[in-house]
Design a protein around this motif. Structure first.
Motif, PDB file in Angstrom:
ATOM      1  N   VAL A  59       0.957  -1.227   0.102  1.00 42.28           N
ATOM      2  CA  VAL A  59       0.214  -0.013   0.085  1.00 42.28           C
ATOM      3  C   VAL A  59       0.808   1.223   0.027  1.00 42.28           C
ATOM      4  O   VAL A  59       1.976   1.413   0.792  1.00 42.28           O
ATOM      5  CB  VAL A  59      -1.178  -0.013   1.319  1.00 42.28           C
ATOM      6  CG1 VAL A  59      -1.666   1.305   1.232  1.00 42.28           C
ATOM      7  CG2 VAL A  59      -1.830  -1.330   1.225  1.00 42.28           C
ATOM      8  N   THR A  60       0.564   2.086  -0.732  1.00 48.29           N
ATOM      9  CA  THR A  60       1.070   3.456  -0.725  1.00 48.29           C
ATOM     10  C   THR A  60      -0.020   4.506  -0.670  1.00 48.29           C
ATOM     11  O   THR A  60      -1.044   4.393  -1.434  1.00 48.29           O
ATOM     12  CB  THR A  60       1.807   3.774  -2.124  1.00 48.29           C
ATOM     13  OG1 THR A  60       1.168   3.552  -3.402  1.00 48.29           O
ATOM     14  CG2 THR A  60       3.410   3.063  -2.195  1.00 48.29           C
ATOM     15  N   THR A  61       0.310   5.651   0.004  1.00 47.61           N
ATOM     16  CA  THR A  61      -0.519   6.723   0.053  1.00 47.61           C
ATOM     17  C   THR A  61      -0.163   7.645  -0.770  1.00 47.61           C
ATOM     18  O   THR A  61       0.971   8.490  -0.839  1.00 47.61           O
ATOM     19  CB  THR A  61      -0.686   7.104   1.303  1.00 47.61           C
ATOM     20  OG1 THR A  61      -1.540   6.096   2.241  1.00 47.61           O
ATOM     21  CG2 THR A  61      -1.810   8.325   1.616  1.00 47.61           C
ATOM     22  N   HIS A  62      -0.774   8.370  -1.740  1.00 46.26           N
ATOM     23  CA  HIS A  62      -0.642   9.368  -2.675  1.00 46.26           C
ATOM     24  C   HIS A  62      -1.275  10.630  -2.259  1.00 46.26           C
ATOM     25  O   HIS A  62      -2.489  10.723  -1.810  1.00 46.26           O
ATOM     26  CB  HIS A  62      -0.844   9.009  -4.020  1.00 46.26           C
ATOM     27  CG  HIS A  62       0.028   8.079  -4.554  1.00 46.26           C
ATOM     28  ND1 HIS A  62       1.132   8.058  -5.344  1.00 46.26           N
ATOM     29  CD2 HIS A  62      -0.155   6.511  -4.242  1.00 46.26           C
ATOM     30  CE1 HIS A  62       1.561   6.727  -5.478  1.00 46.26           C
ATOM     31  NE2 HIS A  62       1.066   5.889  -4.931  1.00 46.26           N
ATOM     32  N   CYS A  63      -1.030  11.683  -2.978  1.00 46.87           N
ATOM     33  CA  CYS A  63      -1.612  13.182  -2.758  1.00 46.87           C
ATOM     34  C   CYS A  63      -1.165  14.102  -3.785  1.00 46.87           C
ATOM     35  O   CYS A  63      -0.395  13.798  -4.534  1.00 46.87           O
ATOM     36  CB  CYS A  63      -1.596  13.642  -1.060  1.00 46.87           C
ATOM     37  SG  CYS A  63       0.179  14.302  -1.105  1.00 46.87           S
ATOM     38  N   THR A  64      -1.931  15.369  -3.658  1.00 46.84           N
ATOM     39  CA  THR A  64      -1.449  16.266  -4.568  1.00 46.84           C
ATOM     40  C   THR A  64      -1.127  17.288  -3.219  1.00 46.84           C
ATOM     41  O   THR A  64      -2.017  17.840  -2.629  1.00 46.84           O
ATOM     42  CB  THR A  64      -2.427  16.943  -5.458  1.00 46.84           C
ATOM     43  OG1 THR A  64      -2.879  15.758  -6.534  1.00 46.84           O
ATOM     44  CG2 THR A  64      -2.082  18.021  -6.437  1.00 46.84           C
ATOM     45  N   TRP A  65       0.143  18.088  -3.657  1.00 42.82           N
ATOM     46  CA  TRP A  65       0.627  19.107  -2.730  1.00 42.82           C
ATOM     47  C   TRP A  65       1.124  20.304  -3.667  1.00 42.82           C
ATOM     48  O   TRP A  65       1.929  20.006  -4.630  1.00 42.82           O
ATOM     49  CB  TRP A  65       1.586  18.972  -1.800  1.00 42.82           C
ATOM     50  CG  TRP A  65       2.030  20.004  -0.875  1.00 42.82           C
ATOM     51  CD1 TRP A  65       1.107  20.819  -0.283  1.00 42.82           C
ATOM     52  CD2 TRP A  65       3.340  20.295  -0.579  1.00 42.82           C
ATOM     53  NE1 TRP A  65       1.988  21.557   0.725  1.00 42.82           N
ATOM     54  CE2 TRP A  65       3.169  21.265   0.496  1.00 42.82           C
ATOM     55  CE3 TRP A  65       4.537  19.881  -1.068  1.00 42.82           C
ATOM     56  CZ2 TRP A  65       4.276  21.744   0.878  1.00 42.82           C
ATOM     57  CZ3 TRP A  65       5.662  20.429  -0.343  1.00 42.82           C
ATOM     58  CH2 TRP A  65       5.505  21.352   0.436  1.00 42.82           C
ATOM     59  N   ARG A  66       0.711  21.677  -3.496  1.00 38.58           N
ATOM     60  CA  ARG A  66       0.973  22.466  -4.259  1.00 38.58           C
ATOM     61  C   ARG A  66       0.883  22.184  -5.949  1.00 38.58           C
ATOM     62  O   ARG A  66       1.706  22.561  -6.864  1.00 38.58           O
ATOM     63  CB  ARG A  66       2.409  23.151  -4.217  1.00 38.58           C
ATOM     64  CG  ARG A  66       2.555  23.372  -2.675  1.00 38.58           C
ATOM     65  CD  ARG A  66       3.692  24.031  -2.522  1.00 38.58           C
ATOM     66  NE  ARG A  66       3.849  24.705  -0.986  1.00 38.58           N
ATOM     67  CZ  ARG A  66       4.870  25.057  -0.322  1.00 38.58           C
ATOM     68  NH1 ARG A  66       5.986  24.981  -0.997  1.00 38.58           N
ATOM     69  NH2 ARG A  66       5.025  25.470   1.040  1.00 38.58           N
ATOM     70  N   GLY A  67      -0.239  21.570  -6.252  1.00 41.52           N
ATOM     71  CA  GLY A  67      -0.613  21.227  -7.829  1.00 41.52           C
ATOM     72  C   GLY A  67       0.240  19.892  -8.380  1.00 41.52           C
ATOM     73  O   GLY A  67       0.193  19.702  -9.559  1.00 41.52           O
ATOM     74  N   GLU A  68       1.106  19.389  -7.612  1.00 40.73           N
ATOM     75  CA  GLU A  68       2.256  18.400  -7.958  1.00 40.73           C
ATOM     76  C   GLU A  68       1.692  17.183  -7.205  1.00 40.73           C
ATOM     77  O   GLU A  68       1.427  17.054  -6.298  1.00 40.73           O
ATOM     78  CB  GLU A  68       3.541  18.946  -7.737  1.00 40.73           C
ATOM     79  CG  GLU A  68       3.953  19.963  -8.440  1.00 40.73           C
ATOM     80  CD  GLU A  68       3.932  19.775 -10.022  1.00 40.73           C
ATOM     81  OE1 GLU A  68       4.097  18.699 -10.495  1.00 40.73           O
ATOM     82  OE2 GLU A  68       3.890  20.934 -10.854  1.00 40.73           O
ATOM     83  N   PRO A  69       2.125  15.936  -7.942  1.00 43.17           N
ATOM     84  CA  PRO A  69       1.991  14.471  -7.133  1.00 43.17           C
ATOM     85  C   PRO A  69       3.063  14.305  -6.294  1.00 43.17           C
ATOM     86  O   PRO A  69       4.197  14.241  -6.335  1.00 43.17           O
ATOM     87  CB  PRO A  69       1.911  13.445  -8.374  1.00 43.17           C
ATOM     88  CG  PRO A  69       3.064  14.321  -9.311  1.00 43.17           C
ATOM     89  CD  PRO A  69       2.720  15.814  -9.131  1.00 43.17           C
ATOM     90  N   PHE A  70       2.698  13.708  -5.103  1.00 44.39           N
ATOM     91  CA  PHE A  70       3.527  13.170  -4.001  1.00 44.39           C
ATOM     92  C   PHE A  70       3.043  11.935  -3.540  1.00 44.39           C
ATOM     93  O   PHE A  70       1.787  11.518  -3.644  1.00 44.39           O
ATOM     94  CB  PHE A  70       3.667  14.219  -2.840  1.00 44.39           C
ATOM     95  CG  PHE A  70       4.264  15.474  -3.166  1.00 44.39           C
ATOM     96  CD1 PHE A  70       5.712  15.670  -2.564  1.00 44.39           C
ATOM     97  CD2 PHE A  70       3.762  16.447  -3.949  1.00 44.39           C
ATOM     98  CE1 PHE A  70       6.294  16.669  -2.868  1.00 44.39           C
ATOM     99  CE2 PHE A  70       4.331  17.555  -4.091  1.00 44.39           C
ATOM    100  CZ  PHE A  70       5.544  17.623  -3.755  1.00 44.39           C
ATOM    101  N   VAL A  71       4.003  11.138  -2.951  1.00 40.82           N
ATOM    102  CA  VAL A  71       3.808   9.942  -2.200  1.00 40.82           C
ATOM    103  C   VAL A  71       3.879  10.461  -0.669  1.00 40.82           C
ATOM    104  O   VAL A  71       4.647  11.185  -0.394  1.00 40.82           O
ATOM    105  CB  VAL A  71       4.547   8.764  -2.383  1.00 40.82           C
ATOM    106  CG1 VAL A  71       4.668   7.647  -1.292  1.00 40.82           C
ATOM    107  CG2 VAL A  71       4.596   8.569  -3.894  1.00 40.82           C
TER     108      VAL A  71
END
Length: 122
Positions: A59-71
């Motif tokens: 499992v990995t958790t992903h998100c968007t921060w400041r318009g960019e993709p992150f794990v």
């Protein structure tokens, strides 16, 4: 917010953090569970054959921060430890991210600034 990053296994109807090791799987619990051995005050371990595990996945958790993709790697007191997954060094530098390792950029992001937090399972 619960951030998961790593192996998880379903065994006897319950999901545990896990660590595969050949034909065995180490299962981890944060509280006393029947059959688990205490290794620290809040860590318990039980080793089972891989064949006894109902499901093993990463499992990995992903998100968007400041318009960019992150794990999302972890969380602490309203902050998320995030690692840039966009693969563009100029973008990482523009965002002011820490160079953690060659080509690996990380930062602490306020939970309130992060969007689209979701898990991906492999």
């Amino acid at each position: 917010m619960s951030i998961r990053h790593g192996f998880y296994a379903r065994w006897r109807g319950t999901e545990y953090e896990a660590s595969p090791d050949g034909d065995r799987v180490r299962l981890y619990a944060s509280r006393h569970t029947d059959g688990f051995k205490q290794v620290t005050s809040s860590r318990f371990i039980h080793v089972v054959p891989l064949s006894d595990v109902d499901h093993l996945h990463y499992v990995t958790t992903h998100c968007t921060w400041r318009g960019e993709p992150f794990v999302v790697l972890g969380e602490h007191d309203g902050w998320l430890r995030v690692e840039y997954s966009g693969g563009k060094a100029p973008v990482a530098e523009r965002l002011g991210l820490e160079l953690f390792d060659r080509g690996v950029y990380q930062a602490w992001a306020s939970v309130s600034e992060v969007e689209d937090v979701h898990e991906e399972t492999v």
